[in-house]
Scaffold this active site. Structure first.
Site, PDB file in Angstrom:
ATOM      1  CG  HIS A  38      -2.001  -0.989   1.195  1.00  0.00           C
ATOM      2  ND1 HIS A  38      -3.122  -0.839   0.422  1.00  0.00           N
ATOM      3  CD2 HIS A  38      -2.144  -2.173   1.836  1.00  0.00           C
ATOM      4  CE1 HIS A  38      -3.919  -1.895   0.593  1.00  0.00           C
ATOM      5  NE2 HIS A  38      -3.338  -2.710   1.441  1.00  0.00           N
ATOM      6  CD  GLU A 107      -8.887  -1.999  -2.784  1.00  0.00           C
ATOM      7  OE1 GLU A 107     -10.074  -1.920  -2.416  1.00  0.00           O
ATOM      8  OE2 GLU A 107      -7.988  -2.431  -2.063  1.00  0.00           O
TER       9      GLU A 107
END
Length: 334
Positions: A38, A107
């Site tokens: 991330h 995402e």
């Protein structure tokens, strides 16, 4: 034979602390360690987002046995595919047979803040993923690669440090199209637990099988990996409360897919009741119950089980799971 892994929660722990937990995972008997990738975590307060590629190199140097990889990395926005090929080529050369590249379509929370690019629709994200995989594999097997794709280009590029055998690529999928692609073009498939039975039995696994059958080499070794979300402790209330740390996982895709701000993601997660936060997890104080409920996924055909525990005391979880659950799983399924 089943493989039993540990999910290193990069969003929850500082990099050095997480490295210690992952070394402990090897010590207590886990077979693998997979780290999420991330740029920003699920929450703004008390969140973490270490650079997974640096962290994996440190893990490889500190361990001797565990397989390690990303679950999952998006090789299409923050990273140019050639850089991903270089990074995993280097790790594969340094730690042969111990590295897996796990990838997905991504995402917005990770890719938009770091690049400033608008988040495209699924069609473009999927096309970018397919093109990235083609380029990565070409760079691992050829020299002086001049690649002219729709999204990515190289000019006489060569990856000089790479393993003799290319690093396996596992593809994460939550729907039919990517699942079929995972079977056709991947070396393995990744998904997560806690969803409807029909998604696994009617969509994901059949589409993986369909893609595998349509591939150039249907008989090749193929891995089906699932991240199993477990909260195991001797104290049931503690096991239940621990799931609050990962309430974001209980949000529906519609609720979270276009959220690009960790502050907003944290607000949505904090608003969930603990019962909904726990809905994705196998919450139990009984090792035999854990084995029974995990056995459901083995029965579906998954042989690579990577366990994600939500609580802050990961060392406690690892020791408890290593002592009470892993031996039972190996005795029953191994």
């Amino acid at each position: 034979m089943i493989k039993l892994g540990y999910k290193a929660s990069a969003e929850q722990f500082a990099p050095g602390e997480l490295l210690g937990f992952s070394c402990l995972a090897e010590e207590v008997g886990f077979d693998s360690v997979y780290i999420s990738d991330h740029f920003q975590p699920w929450k703004h307060i008390d969140g973490h987002a270490p650079f997974s590629l640096t962290w994996l190199g440190a893990l490889g140097a500190k361990t001797s046995r565990v397989v390690m990889g990303t679950s999952v990395l998006t090789p299409t926005f923050r990273y140019h595919p050639s850089i991903v090929a270089q990074a995993f080529g280097t790790m594969g050369a340094m730690f042969p047979g111990r590295v897996v590249l796990g990838i997905g379509t991504g995402e917005g929370l990770n890719e938009v803040p770091s690049t400033g690019q608008p988040w495209p629709e699924f069609k473009e994200r999927f096309a970018r993923l397919r093109e990235a995989v083609t380029l990565i594999r070409t760079l691992w097997t050829q020299e002086r690669v001049s690649f002219d794709g729709q999204y990515y280009k190289t000019e006489k590029a060569t990856i000089y440090d790479r393993p003799e055998t290319p690093v396996p690529i596992y593809v994460a999928a939550a729907g039919a199209l990517v699942a079929r692609y995972a079977g056709r073009s991947g070396d393995g498939f990744i998904c997560t637990s806690g969803k409807s039975k029909e998604l696994y039995t009617e969509t994901l696994l059949p589409k993986v099988a369909e893609g595998l059958a349509a591939s150039e080499n249907p008989s090749r070794p193929y891995d089906r990996m699932i991240e199993v979300k477990v909260s195991f402790d001797t104290d049931k209330a503690r096991a239940l409360e621990d799931t609050r740390h990962w309430a974001a996982l209980a949000l529906t895709p519609e609720e979270k897919m276009k959220v690009e701000d960790p502050v907003e993601m944290q607000r949505l997660s904090d608003a969930l009741p603990v019962e909904r936060a726990a809905s994705r997890w196998i919450v139990s104080t009984d090792a035999d119950e854990q084995v029974e409920r995990i056995g459901y996924y083995v029965g579906l055909g998954f042989r690579n089980l990577v366990f994600h525990a939500p609580g802050p005391d990961q060392a406690r979880f690892l020791r408890l799971y290593g002592e009470h659950v892993l031996p039972r799983l190996r005795k029953r399924f191994g």
